[in-house]
Design a protein around this motif. Structure first.
Motif, PDB file in Angstrom:
ATOM      1  N   SER B  50       0.807  -1.242  -0.249  1.00 23.87           N
ATOM      2  CA  SER B  50       0.424  -0.708  -0.137  1.00 23.87           C
ATOM      3  C   SER B  50       0.867   1.216   0.329  1.00 23.87           C
ATOM      4  CB  SER B  50      -0.882  -0.231   1.285  1.00 23.87           C
ATOM      5  OG  SER B  50      -1.361  -1.472   1.892  1.00 23.87           O
ATOM      6  N   LEU B  51       1.370   1.000   1.107  1.00 27.99           N
ATOM      7  CA  LEU B  51       2.880   2.244   0.701  1.00 27.99           C
ATOM      8  C   LEU B  51       3.616   2.762  -0.315  1.00 27.99           C
ATOM      9  CD1 LEU B  51       4.399   1.774   3.978  1.00 27.99           C
ATOM     10  CD2 LEU B  51       2.694   3.763   3.235  1.00 27.99           C
ATOM     11  N   ALA B  52       4.327   1.558  -1.058  1.00 24.70           N
ATOM     12  CA  ALA B  52       4.810   1.411  -2.060  1.00 24.70           C
ATOM     13  C   ALA B  52       3.947   2.066  -3.373  1.00 24.70           C
ATOM     14  CB  ALA B  52       5.512   0.264  -2.728  1.00 24.70           C
ATOM     15  N   LEU B  53       2.624   2.062  -2.847  1.00 24.26           N
ATOM     16  CA  LEU B  53       2.222   2.197  -4.186  1.00 24.26           C
ATOM     17  C   LEU B  53       1.272   3.796  -4.358  1.00 24.26           C
ATOM     18  CD1 LEU B  53      -0.374   0.939  -6.685  1.00 24.26           C
ATOM     19  CD2 LEU B  53      -2.609   0.974  -4.741  1.00 24.26           C
ATOM     20  N   SER B  54       1.187   4.041  -3.214  1.00 23.43           N
ATOM     21  CA  SER B  54       0.630   5.325  -2.495  1.00 23.43           C
ATOM     22  C   SER B  54       2.458   6.691  -3.053  1.00 23.43           C
ATOM     23  CB  SER B  54       0.452   6.031  -1.394  1.00 23.43           C
ATOM     24  OG  SER B  54       0.482   7.513  -0.682  1.00 23.43           O
ATOM     25  N   PHE B  55       3.800   6.013  -2.946  1.00 23.02           N
ATOM     26  CA  PHE B  55       5.373   6.330  -2.785  1.00 23.02           C
ATOM     27  C   PHE B  55       5.426   6.485  -4.405  1.00 23.02           C
ATOM     28  CE2 PHE B  55       9.637   6.312  -2.171  1.00 23.02           C
ATOM     29  CZ  PHE B  55       9.931   7.701  -1.996  1.00 23.02           C
ATOM     30  N   GLY B  56       4.571   5.552  -5.240  1.00 22.26           N
ATOM     31  CA  GLY B  56       5.196   5.372  -6.415  1.00 22.26           C
ATOM     32  C   GLY B  56       4.957   6.709  -7.658  1.00 22.26           C
ATOM     33  N   VAL B  57       2.918   6.493  -6.956  1.00 23.81           N
ATOM     34  CA  VAL B  57       2.428   7.319  -7.544  1.00 23.81           C
ATOM     35  C   VAL B  57       2.712   8.827  -7.445  1.00 23.81           C
ATOM     36  CG1 VAL B  57       0.078   7.976  -8.302  1.00 23.81           C
ATOM     37  CG2 VAL B  57       0.355   5.872  -8.158  1.00 23.81           C
ATOM     38  N   PHE B  58       2.917   9.272  -6.403  1.00 23.81           N
ATOM     39  CA  PHE B  58       3.107  10.463  -6.452  1.00 23.81           C
ATOM     40  C   PHE B  58       4.605  10.510  -6.201  1.00 23.81           C
ATOM     41  CE2 PHE B  58       5.575  13.068  -3.436  1.00 23.81           C
ATOM     42  CZ  PHE B  58       5.200  14.199  -2.933  1.00 23.81           C
ATOM     43  N   CYS B  59       5.574  10.080  -6.985  1.00 22.01           N
ATOM     44  CA  CYS B  59       7.101  10.050  -7.193  1.00 22.01           C
ATOM     45  C   CYS B  59       6.229  10.464  -9.209  1.00 22.01           C
ATOM     46  CB  CYS B  59       8.140   9.297  -7.212  1.00 22.01           C
ATOM     47  SG  CYS B  59       8.324   8.911  -5.267  1.00 22.01           S
ATOM     48  N   LEU B  60       5.680   9.456  -9.629  1.00 21.58           N
ATOM     49  CA  LEU B  60       5.661   9.157 -10.926  1.00 21.58           C
ATOM     50  C   LEU B  60       5.761  10.512 -11.493  1.00 21.58           C
ATOM     51  CD1 LEU B  60       5.847   7.620 -13.317  1.00 21.58           C
ATOM     52  CD2 LEU B  60       3.673   7.161 -13.029  1.00 21.58           C
ATOM     53  N   LEU B  61       4.625  11.212 -10.831  1.00 20.23           N
ATOM     54  CA  LEU B  61       3.824  12.503 -11.495  1.00 20.23           C
ATOM     55  C   LEU B  61       5.006  13.968 -10.708  1.00 20.23           C
ATOM     56  CD1 LEU B  61       1.053  13.252 -12.752  1.00 20.23           C
ATOM     57  CD2 LEU B  61       0.394  14.382 -10.271  1.00 20.23           C
ATOM     58  N   ALA B  62       5.536  13.271  -9.475  1.00 22.38           N
ATOM     59  CA  ALA B  62       6.476  14.483  -9.470  1.00 22.38           C
ATOM     60  C   ALA B  62       7.645  14.062 -10.328  1.00 22.38           C
ATOM     61  CB  ALA B  62       6.651  14.263  -7.671  1.00 22.38           C
ATOM     62  N   TRP B  63       7.729  13.208 -10.856  1.00 21.51           N
ATOM     63  CA  TRP B  63       8.775  13.734 -11.817  1.00 21.51           C
ATOM     64  C   TRP B  63       8.068  14.027 -13.495  1.00 21.51           C
ATOM     65  CZ3 TRP B  63       9.630  10.153 -16.304  1.00 21.51           C
ATOM     66  CH2 TRP B  63      11.429  10.249 -16.920  1.00 21.51           C
ATOM     67  N   LEU B  64       6.605  13.275 -13.373  1.00 22.94           N
ATOM     68  CA  LEU B  64       6.835  13.885 -14.822  1.00 22.94           C
ATOM     69  C   LEU B  64       6.128  14.870 -14.840  1.00 22.94           C
ATOM     70  CD1 LEU B  64       3.915  10.995 -14.784  1.00 22.94           C
ATOM     71  CD2 LEU B  64       5.782  11.771 -17.009  1.00 22.94           C
ATOM     72  N   THR B  65       6.141  15.888 -14.012  1.00 24.93           N
ATOM     73  CA  THR B  65       5.608  17.220 -13.616  1.00 24.93           C
ATOM     74  C   THR B  65       6.786  18.095 -13.312  1.00 24.93           C
ATOM     75  OG1 THR B  65       4.435  17.988 -12.054  1.00 24.93           O
ATOM     76  CG2 THR B  65       3.211  17.336 -13.445  1.00 24.93           C
ATOM     77  N   ARG B  66       8.229  17.561 -13.264  1.00 26.25           N
ATOM     78  CA  ARG B  66       9.765  18.791 -12.517  1.00 26.25           C
ATOM     79  C   ARG B  66       9.984  19.731 -13.704  1.00 26.25           C
ATOM     80  NH1 ARG B  66      10.910  14.913 -15.975  1.00 26.25           N
ATOM     81  NH2 ARG B  66      12.317  14.941 -17.685  1.00 26.25           N
ATOM     82  N   GLY B  67       9.023  20.000 -15.017  1.00 29.67           N
ATOM     83  CA  GLY B  67       8.982  20.820 -15.809  1.00 29.67           C
ATOM     84  C   GLY B  67       8.818  22.103 -15.720  1.00 29.67           C
ATOM     85  N   ASN B  68       6.897  22.095 -14.743  1.00 26.42           N
ATOM     86  CA  ASN B  68       6.588  22.503 -14.474  1.00 26.42           C
ATOM     87  C   ASN B  68       6.990  24.075 -14.012  1.00 26.42           C
ATOM     88  OD1 ASN B  68       4.159  21.316 -16.158  1.00 26.42           O
ATOM     89  ND2 ASN B  68       3.304  21.075 -13.466  1.00 26.42           N
ATOM     90  N   SER B  69       6.925  25.680 -14.736  1.00 31.84           N
ATOM     91  CA  SER B  69       7.227  26.457 -13.859  1.00 31.84           C
ATOM     92  C   SER B  69       6.860  26.575 -12.439  1.00 31.84           C
ATOM     93  CB  SER B  69       6.728  27.672 -14.805  1.00 31.84           C
ATOM     94  OG  SER B  69       5.577  27.568 -14.893  1.00 31.84           O
ATOM     95  N   ARG B  70       7.105  27.053 -11.105  1.00 36.80           N
ATOM     96  CA  ARG B  70       6.506  27.295 -10.443  1.00 36.80           C
ATOM     97  C   ARG B  70       7.382  28.154  -9.230  1.00 36.80           C
ATOM     98  NH1 ARG B  70       7.234  21.774 -10.234  1.00 36.80           N
ATOM     99  NH2 ARG B  70       5.578  20.432  -9.798  1.00 36.80           N
ATOM    100  N   ILE B  71       6.716  29.217  -7.815  1.00 34.80           N
ATOM    101  CA  ILE B  71       7.395  30.205  -8.121  1.00 34.80           C
ATOM    102  C   ILE B  71       8.515  29.834  -6.791  1.00 34.80           C
ATOM    103  CG2 ILE B  71       6.474  31.206  -5.600  1.00 34.80           C
ATOM    104  CD1 ILE B  71       3.608  31.356  -6.616  1.00 34.80           C
ATOM    105  N   ASP B  72       9.504  30.693  -6.776  1.00 34.95           N
ATOM    106  CA  ASP B  72      10.546  29.498  -6.040  1.00 34.95           C
ATOM    107  C   ASP B  72      10.201  29.349  -5.029  1.00 34.95           C
ATOM    108  OD1 ASP B  72      12.260  30.045  -8.956  1.00 34.95           O
ATOM    109  OD2 ASP B  72      12.811  32.000  -7.513  1.00 34.95           O
ATOM    110  N   GLY B  73      11.013  28.454  -4.573  1.00 33.40           N
ATOM    111  CA  GLY B  73      10.856  27.606  -3.132  1.00 33.40           C
ATOM    112  C   GLY B  73       9.493  27.188  -2.882  1.00 33.40           C
ATOM    113  N   THR B  74       8.721  27.077  -3.394  1.00 35.20           N
ATOM    114  CA  THR B  74       7.169  26.330  -3.583  1.00 35.20           C
ATOM    115  C   THR B  74       7.378  24.962  -3.604  1.00 35.20           C
ATOM    116  OG1 THR B  74       6.656  27.255  -5.099  1.00 35.20           O
ATOM    117  CG2 THR B  74       5.318  28.276  -3.487  1.00 35.20           C
TER     118      THR B  74
END
Lengths: 189, 233
Positions: B50-74
């Motif tokens: 359960s933890l691996a699934l939750s963490f895996g999906v989180f990491c996947l989307l974070a990695w896929l959207t790493r190029g999105n422009s964000r406010i510095d530090g957020t």
């Protein structure tokens, strides 16, 4: 057939028997059935008050237990686990029945079979049996589980999906009604 | 009040009746025919899954959207927040699921956890938002369209995680399936909210509450209903 680890069946706890059954030991199932079937059947009989329905539900319950044995989490108390499955089987069956063409009572439930108006019971045991049958379902279930099936209040609360306080209250009210019924019997004899 | 307060003394409680021999024979045949060893996944493995699934999906989307422009530090503060809520998720799973049914923590404690956690999460999301626009501005035009897109993506991820965790625990709880399902849904809702919180560049308050925070509350309710169907043996 891999029967899993060896256990001494007559002295094994029912949790150990369940684990051996999950491991594929048919003898463990036989012993498990011998130990729990009367409790399950007695509970279902008390709920349905019809032997045939109770036997059908017992078969449904064990079919579910058999299918779900892989999802049994080791260490779970087996008798309450099976009683909860039996109770859900009963509720499912009643729900299906009520969606068919039977006449429903005002509160939307199936009319409970009336206790037969027979002669005065021969002894206290028969009077108690009759008094239990006329109790409301909630009280009857609570008393059945705690006094006849031998569950603790906490285990009965788990099976009934309610709190320990609610079970104590149901048992208390059930006793009050039982006492009235038995006093009536004492006056008659 | 105790149960013995009003117990009629020395009652001859009936002995449980025995089922007929034909019924017993049929049950024994049905339950022992071709009986083999059933793979029984222990609770600890299900918890790790359960933890691996939750963490895996989180990491996947974070990695896929790493190029999105964000406010510095957020991005960094969102990651720290997500790590904290990851611990909360692990705790919810531990309290709600690790022990076998019948030996779990009290239903009252789990109910409090199922109700209070999404409220706290919503409070956290609202508190962490650096700026707010008027509700009218939020609910019209491009902001509203963005909120709808974010909500849909967040709910989809919540559904993916909740559904996966529910399947991992399928048929394990005949006692409190609704409550257990609510906790599973809550974990999925939290993971979905945190995931979209990382992926979405918007840090506006209304947006964060509606599109990132409300999913946890909604999925606790969805999990309640789904658990009653899926977690019962």
């Amino acid at each position: 057939m891999d029967s899993g680890r060896d256990i001494h069946l007559p002295s094994a706890r029912i949790e150990e028997l369940m684990e051996a059954y999950v491991d594929g030991n048919a003898d463990a199932f036989d012993e498990l059935y011998r130990r729990v079937s009367q409790n399950l059947f007695g509970y279902l009989l008390r709920l349905t008050r019809q032997r045939e329905r109770a036997e059908d539900l017992l078969q449904v319950t064990f079919a579910k237990v058999h299918r779900a044995r892989g999802s049994y989490l080791r260490g779970a108390p087996v008798l309450p686990w099976m009683l909860a499955i039996a109770r859900r089987s009963f509720l499912d069956e009643r729900r299906h029945a009520s969606s068919r063409t039977e006449d429903l009572s005002f509160d939307g439930n199936l009319p409970e079979p009336k206790a037969e108006d027979v002669a005065v019971p021969a002894d206290l045991s028969a009077a108690l049996e009759r008094a239990l049958d006329v109790l409301p379902e909630g009280y009857r279930e609570a008393i059945q589980l705690t006094k006849i099936s031998g569950l603790s209040i906490a285990e009965a609360a788990d099976v009934l999906g309610t709190t320990e306080t609610a079970v104590k209250l149901r048992v208390h009210r059930g006793y009050t009604q039982l006492r009235k019924e038995l006093e009536r019997f004492n006056r008659t004899v | 009040m105790t149960t013995s307060d009003s117990e009629p003394p020395d009652l001859p409680w009936p002995k449980p009746a025995a089922p007929g021999p034909q019924v017993s024979r049929a049950i024994r045949e049905g339950c022992t025919r071709g009986l083999g060893q059933k793979r029984c996944v222990p609770a600890s493995h299900r918890l790790l899954g359960s933890l691996a699934l939750s963490f895996g999906v989180f990491c996947l989307l974070a990695w896929l959207t790493r190029g999105n422009s964000r406010i510095d530090g957020t991005f960094r503060s969102a990651l720290i927040g997500a790590a904290g809520w990851g611990i909360v998720q692990a705790m919810i799973l531990w309290v709600g699921l690790t022990r076998p049914p019948g030996r779990r923590f009290s239903a009252r404690l789990r109910l409090v956890l199922a109700v209070l956690t999404p409220v706290l999460f919503l409070g956290y999301v609202a508190h962490a938002a650096p700026h707010w626009v008027s509700f009218f501005e939020f609910s019209h035009g491009e902001r509203a369209a963005h909120a709808v897109r974010c909500t849909v993506v967040g709910l989809a991820f919540s559904a993916l995680i909740s559904g996966g965790v529910l399947l991992l625990w399928r048929g394990t709880d005949p006692f409190t399936p609704g409550l257990t399902g609510a906790l599973v849904g809550l974990v999925g809702g939290l993971a979905g909210g945190l995931t979209i919180g990382i992926a979405c560049p918007s840090q506006e308050g209304w947006h964060a509450c509606f599109s990132h925070g409300l999913g946890a509350l909604a999925f606790a309710g969805v999990g309640w209903a789904a658990g009653r169907r899926l977690l019962v043996p």
